[in-house]
Design a protein around this motif. Structure first.
Motif, PDB file in Angstrom:
ATOM      1  N   GLY A 162      59.080  37.044  76.408  1.00  0.00           N
ATOM      2  CA  GLY A 162      58.672  36.612  75.078  1.00  0.00           C
ATOM      3  C   GLY A 162      57.183  36.457  74.977  1.00  0.00           C
ATOM      4  O   GLY A 162      56.421  37.407  75.248  1.00  0.00           O
ATOM      5  N   ASN A 163      56.735  35.277  74.614  1.00  0.00           N
ATOM      6  CA  ASN A 163      55.305  35.005  74.473  1.00  0.00           C
ATOM      7  C   ASN A 163      54.685  34.451  75.750  1.00  0.00           C
ATOM      8  O   ASN A 163      53.558  33.948  75.722  1.00  0.00           O
ATOM      9  N   GLU A 164      55.438  34.541  76.851  1.00  0.00           N
ATOM     10  CA  GLU A 164      54.942  34.041  78.139  1.00  0.00           C
ATOM     11  C   GLU A 164      55.061  35.128  79.199  1.00  0.00           C
ATOM     12  O   GLU A 164      55.744  36.141  79.006  1.00  0.00           O
ATOM     13  N   VAL A 165      54.396  34.898  80.315  1.00  0.00           N
ATOM     14  CA  VAL A 165      54.573  35.743  81.492  1.00  0.00           C
ATOM     15  C   VAL A 165      54.925  34.815  82.646  1.00  0.00           C
ATOM     16  O   VAL A 165      54.313  33.746  82.820  1.00  0.00           O
ATOM     17  N   VAL A 166      55.962  35.196  83.403  1.00  0.00           N
ATOM     18  CA  VAL A 166      56.490  34.365  84.480  1.00  0.00           C
ATOM     19  C   VAL A 166      56.048  34.949  85.814  1.00  0.00           C
ATOM     20  O   VAL A 166      56.290  36.129  86.103  1.00  0.00           O
ATOM     21  N   LEU A 167      55.418  34.112  86.636  1.00  0.00           N
ATOM     22  CA  LEU A 167      54.819  34.564  87.894  1.00  0.00           C
ATOM     23  C   LEU A 167      55.575  34.017  89.087  1.00  0.00           C
ATOM     24  O   LEU A 167      55.882  32.825  89.145  1.00  0.00           O
ATOM     25  N   ASN A 168      55.869  34.901  90.042  1.00  0.00           N
ATOM     26  CA  ASN A 168      56.500  34.503  91.292  1.00  0.00           C
ATOM     27  C   ASN A 168      55.911  35.307  92.440  1.00  0.00           C
ATOM     28  O   ASN A 168      55.598  36.495  92.289  1.00  0.00           O
ATOM     29  N   ARG A 241      54.680  29.669  84.512  1.00  0.00           N
ATOM     30  CA  ARG A 241      54.661  30.235  83.167  1.00  0.00           C
ATOM     31  C   ARG A 241      53.302  29.998  82.513  1.00  0.00           C
ATOM     32  O   ARG A 241      52.816  28.867  82.470  1.00  0.00           O
ATOM     33  N   VAL A 242      52.727  31.079  82.045  1.00  0.00           N
ATOM     34  CA  VAL A 242      51.476  30.982  81.294  1.00  0.00           C
ATOM     35  C   VAL A 242      51.615  31.856  80.047  1.00  0.00           C
ATOM     36  O   VAL A 242      52.474  32.740  79.987  1.00  0.00           O
ATOM     37  N   PRO A 243      50.778  31.639  79.038  1.00  0.00           N
ATOM     38  CA  PRO A 243      50.873  32.448  77.815  1.00  0.00           C
ATOM     39  C   PRO A 243      50.665  33.937  78.091  1.00  0.00           C
ATOM     40  O   PRO A 243      49.897  34.318  78.994  1.00  0.00           O
ATOM     41  N   LEU A 244      51.334  34.769  77.328  1.00  0.00           N
ATOM     42  CA  LEU A 244      51.192  36.217  77.459  1.00  0.00           C
ATOM     43  C   LEU A 244      49.736  36.641  77.288  1.00  0.00           C
ATOM     44  O   LEU A 244      49.282  37.627  77.892  1.00  0.00           O
ATOM     45  N   SER A 245      48.997  35.892  76.509  1.00  0.00           N
ATOM     46  CA  SER A 245      47.583  36.202  76.279  1.00  0.00           C
ATOM     47  C   SER A 245      46.730  36.025  77.529  1.00  0.00           C
ATOM     48  O   SER A 245      45.554  36.403  77.537  1.00  0.00           O
TER      49      SER A 245
END
Length: 411
Positions: A162-168, A241-245
């Motif tokens: 969605g409007n976020e990007v999930v980092l692992n 989780r951080v904003p897609l921007s």
């Protein structure tokens, strides 16, 4: 081509030399002593930056010796890569000078990424305080569980949700992670849903160091030295989780950005290596002429004079090759100077390692202690033969380009 320093370079170089002579050289040993006294081994939470560093940075900024690496006349000095190269060499004679002038890695590369690829929002939030020297930054690329010499092996992920990007994922040798002023990470990871080819499946994401799920596990010693107060750490990203921007230049652009980041950075590293080589050679000569054994000065024993001559030849060769790479990058860009950039990345650290090794031999036991700069220079040389691509990768690239010139395929 003309490697004669420009009038601007000559002016900056003279001012840097004077600044280092008057303000940095007299306090460098005290700086290291204060770091050793206040930094408790690998416990980065105890690390402090000696107050003299902020004093030196304020003085350098006031004298206009600030952000000299950035080829933007409004935000930096507006120098070309070739013009900046001699300044980087001079800074390389000191362990602390690059930070004093706000020209130290990984901040320089990260600032260049934001300057060249960042959005206006990213520049406002992160580039401005980095340029001001108010914060420090980290670059997370290398991973502990794969051969990171092949960046396509990368296992860390940056998945758009969605409007976020999930980092692992897990990263290590993340330089600057322990610095008390470190606030922002550039995290490179796979973004598997881009649909692009193997070089368009990675992204670079801006991650605040205090984001939920960012866990610093440890600092990694280099030959027993934790390089405080900067450090090289292992850090894990657990559903961050951080904003897609926060993705720089959009999903799938990581490799393109990396090439733009690493080109100038490799030249900066190599020129600093040459400055360190010059300093090591000076230390070797001074030690060898002031000490005697078996009735002779050390430099008059064995093949030591030949080693001095060999060092001079090697340093000058590496400098000319590095200046040529800088000139070519200015002319045709990093992609057009791939052979030259890889060549200097092999040559300069190896020259530094050899010169320092000879200097250590002349110094005897003092050479492997921290009483001189030599052990630090040796660690710098040996790690740079791995960082930003190991020697073997750069040699492989050079060979592939040479074979292609003769019409032979990659296989």
């Amino acid at each position: 081509m003309d490697f004669e320093p420009s009038a601007r370079t000559k002016d900056y170089l003279e001012r840097i030399k004077r600044f280092m002579r008057e303000h940095i050289d007299p306090v460098e040993s005290r700086y290291r002593e204060e770091v050793n006294a206040t930094c408790d081994g690998g416990d980065w939470k105890t690390w402090k930056v000696p107050s003299v560093m902020e004093e030196l940075k304020a003085r350098a900024k006031a004298e206009g010796l600030w952000n000299l690496f950035l080829p933007d006349a409004k935000l930096g000095a507006g120098l070309s890569v070739l013009e900046y190269a001699p300044l980087a060499e001079e800074m390389g004679r000191s362990f602390i000078a690059p930070e004093v002038f706000n020209c130290s890695a990984p901040d320089t590369g990260n600032m260049e990424v934001l300057w060249k690829y960042g959005s206006e929002e990213q520049k406002e939030r992160w580039l401005k305080p980095l340029l001001a020297g108010d914060i420090r930054s980290v670059f997370c690329m290398t991973e502990p569980d794969v051969a990171s010499s092949d960046a396509t092996n990368m296992q860390a992920t940056a998945v758009v949700d969605g409007n976020e990007v999930v980092l692992n994922g897990s990263k290590w040798w993340s330089s600057g992670l322990g610095h008390p002023k470190a606030k922002i990470i550039i995290f490179m990871a796979r973004t598997p849903d881009t649909g692009g080819d193997r070089h368009h499946q990675h992204s670079m994401v801006l991650v605040p160091l205090d984001a939920k799920g960012v866990k610093i596990r440890r600092m990694l010693p280099v030959f027993g030295d934790y390089d405080a107060p900067h450090g090289h750490g292992e850090v894990h990203f657990d559903n961050v989780r951080v904003p897609l921007s926060n993705i720089i230049s959009g999903p799938g652009m990581g490799f393109e950005i990396a090439q733009g980041r690493l080109g100038p950075g490799r030249i900066h590293h190599c020129m600093r290596c040459l400055g360190a080589s010059e300093k090591a050679l000076e230390l070797m000569i001074d030690r060898g002429m002031k000490r005697t054994a078996f009735g002779k000065q050390l430099l008059n024993l064995g093949g030591n004079r030949e080693r001095i001559a060999e060092a001079r030849v090697a340093i000058d060769q590496a400098r000319l090759l590095t200046l040529y790479a800088a000139w070519k990058m200015d002319q045709v860009g990093a992609l057009g100077a791939m052979t030259e950039i890889s060549a200097i990345k092999v040559a300069a650290p190896n020259v530094l390692q050899k010169v320092v090794d000879d200097a250590i031999q002349i110094h005897g036991g003092a050479g492997v202690s921290q009483d001189t700069m030599l052990s630090g220079f040796f660690a710098q040389a040996r790690t740079l033969r791995l960082a930003d691509g190991p020697d073997e990768v750069h040699k492989g690239l050079i060979a592939r380009i040479e074979l292609a010139k003769r019409g032979f395929s990659r296989s």
